[in-house]
Design a protein around this motif. Structure first.
Motif, PDB file in Angstrom:
ATOM      1  N   TYR A 139       0.823  -1.213   0.000  1.00 18.64           N
ATOM      2  CA  TYR A 139       0.000   0.000   0.000  1.00 18.64           C
ATOM      3  C   TYR A 139       0.859   1.265   0.000  1.00 18.64           C
ATOM      4  N   ARG A 140       2.045   1.211   0.598  1.00 23.85           N
ATOM      5  CA  ARG A 140       2.898   2.402   0.635  1.00 23.85           C
ATOM      6  C   ARG A 140       3.436   2.777  -0.747  1.00 23.85           C
ATOM      7  N   CYS A 147     -11.511   4.488  -0.681  1.00 18.72           N
ATOM      8  CA  CYS A 147     -12.323   3.605   0.154  1.00 18.72           C
ATOM      9  C   CYS A 147     -13.795   3.860  -0.149  1.00 18.72           C
ATOM     10  N   LEU A 153     -12.784   3.410   5.229  1.00 17.49           N
ATOM     11  CA  LEU A 153     -11.632   4.301   5.365  1.00 17.49           C
ATOM     12  C   LEU A 153     -11.093   4.286   6.802  1.00 17.49           C
ATOM     13  N   ASN A 154     -11.986   4.355   7.777  1.00 21.89           N
ATOM     14  CA  ASN A 154     -11.538   4.357   9.172  1.00 21.89           C
ATOM     15  C   ASN A 154     -10.766   3.083   9.498  1.00 21.89           C
ATOM     16  N   TYR A 156      -9.237   1.083   7.335  1.00 25.64           N
ATOM     17  CA  TYR A 156      -7.981   1.074   6.578  1.00 25.64           C
ATOM     18  C   TYR A 156      -6.913   1.900   7.314  1.00 25.64           C
ATOM     19  N   GLN A 157      -7.268   3.105   7.734  1.00 26.19           N
ATOM     20  CA  GLN A 157      -6.273   3.960   8.382  1.00 26.19           C
ATOM     21  C   GLN A 157      -5.875   3.437   9.759  1.00 26.19           C
ATOM     22  N   ASN A 158      -6.776   2.764  10.457  1.00 22.58           N
ATOM     23  CA  ASN A 158      -6.403   2.143  11.727  1.00 22.58           C
ATOM     24  C   ASN A 158      -5.363   1.050  11.512  1.00 22.58           C
ATOM     25  N   GLY A 161      -2.387   3.360   8.733  1.00 22.87           N
ATOM     26  CA  GLY A 161      -1.964   4.728   8.971  1.00 22.87           C
ATOM     27  C   GLY A 161      -2.418   5.697   7.896  1.00 22.87           C
ATOM     28  N   PRO A 162      -2.006   6.974   8.013  1.00 24.12           N
ATOM     29  CA  PRO A 162      -2.509   8.026   7.112  1.00 24.12           C
ATOM     30  C   PRO A 162      -1.759   8.175   5.799  1.00 24.12           C
ATOM     31  N   PRO A 165      -2.462   9.035   1.509  1.00 18.70           N
ATOM     32  CA  PRO A 165      -3.764   9.570   1.897  1.00 18.70           C
ATOM     33  C   PRO A 165      -4.914   8.747   1.334  1.00 18.70           C
ATOM     34  N   ALA A 166      -5.949   8.570   2.151  1.00 15.25           N
ATOM     35  CA  ALA A 166      -7.142   7.826   1.750  1.00 15.25           C
ATOM     36  C   ALA A 166      -8.349   8.757   1.740  1.00 15.25           C
TER      37      ALA A 166
END
Length: 378
Positions: A139-140, A147, A153-154, A156-158, A161-162, A165-166
């Protein structure tokens, strides 16, 4: 004109595959030169609009090609061997396999986007930690993450991370085509006899038709008289058939299999039910809103964005007992069908393909512009 690749494993009967077809068929071809590429050839390529290019990596699915696919994917060779064109935007349109393959892109000019369609924490279950460890480096390598709902989205970021950007990009659905197809007559093998509940999706663990059948059995034993129609195919079909036979439910449950046009079934329903253990942004529920059908669903990702706090459909606890209580509540009060249908139709007006496609096109253009500016600075 931006040259865009959408890469997905197949164009089978799943929700993400259908949403992709609806999206590319409505995109502005004066602004986007679109290619859809899959691992295996798909008959559904015939559903792509004229002007949308289609390619498959392998000519057919057999033992030799399956072995090649696994080897090339494991070695990270799939992209270099099979994706030759220079695209401005490269999209991995489904998590896991396609995301892994496209993360090996050597095209430095392209804006790379990974689409996430489900709650990964629930989908991966017991292997979540291992999945995150393997997927994080992949993903990086992307510039943006799309999303399909805020819940997705929540999650995924949990997990990751940020960075990168999503953003939330809701699924595109062809509202006009759905309404046209729904107006057709039911096929001869579908005879509506009484109150009818309809559900639609792959016969897989995530859709939880096993617990829906258990709930149905409880309600039948309590005297609720209705038919349950299930449309879709998948690996759980033999297990579901065995349960239906063992519990003498054949008179009230029909497995109709996959249908090219499921919408007359949906339109004939008195109530739509989504029993899923997890979703991302349910295509089935969105289509039900477009058709103004009353809906009962378990509480999974995207449902509150679609239905509010049970404002436009009843959201139950995501459990067998929760689904049972919700269905019993509606079946016990027929007046609620009309109330839910009116609310559903009101909400369905928000999901037009024209508005949803424009939002997605703007997202793609923004991703490319950001990438272009980065290249200039470097």
């Amino acid at each position: 004109m931006l040259k865009v690749l959408f890469f997905i494993e197949s164009l089978g009967g799943g929700g993400a595959e259908k949403v992709l077809i609806d999206l590319v068929n409505h995109m502005d071809q004066s602004k986007f030169d679109i290619t859809v590429q899959t691992l295996w050839p798909s008959d559904n390529r015939n559903k792509l609009a004229k002007g949308v290019h289609y390619r498959s990596i392998y000519s057919k699915q057999n033992r030799w090609n399956n072995s090649c696919m696994r080897l090339e994917s494991a070695l990270g060779w799939t992209y270099q061997l099979h994706m030759k064109d220079k695209y401005d935007i490269e999209v991995a349109y489904l998590e896991c396999g396609t995301t892994k393959i496209l993360s090996a892109s050597t095209n430095r000019r392209a804006a790379k986007i990974a689409w996430v369609h489900c709650d990964l924490s629930i989908k991966m279950g017991d292997v979540l930690d291992s999945f995150v460890q393997k997927a994080a480096p992949q993903y990086r390598k992307y510039d943006r993450i799309a999303c399909v709902s805020q819940d997705v989205l929540n999650t995924y970021q949990n997990l990751f991370g940020p960075v990168p950007p999503a953003v939330v990009v809701h699924n595109t659905v062809d509202d006009k085509l759905i309404q046209e197809m729904a107006a057709q007559a039911l096929p001869a093998d579908a005879i509506k006899r009484k109150t009818t509940l309809v559900t639609l999706g792959r016969l897989t663990h995530e859709k939880a038709y096993d617990r829906l059948l258990r709930v149905h059995k409880r309600l039948q034993q309590e005297g609720f008289d209705y038919d349950l129609w299930i449309l879709g195919e998948g690996e759980d079909r033999p297990t579901l058939e065995q349960y239906i036979e063992k519990n003498d439910l054949a008179d009230s449950v029909r497995l109709f299999g996959f249908r090219d046009n499921p919408y007359p079934f949906v339109n004939a329903a008195d109530l739509l039910v989504c029993s899923s253990r997890y979703e991302g942004f349910s295509t089935f529920v969105t289509e039900g809103l477009i058709l103004g059908k009353p809906i009962v669903t378990t509480d999974c990702a995207g449902m509150r964005e679609l239905l509010g706090d049970s404002e436009f459909g009843l959201i139950t606890e995501n459990s067998e007992d929760g689904l049972y209580v919700g269905l019993k509540q509606i079946l016990s009060s027929p007046a609620q069908y009309r109330t839910l249908a009116e609310a559903s139709g009101k909400r369905g007006a928000d999901f037009t393909s024209a508005s949803l496609v424009k939002i997605t096109e703007s997202f793609l253009e923004s991703a490319y512009e950001t990438k272009f500016q980065q290249r200039l600075r470097n």
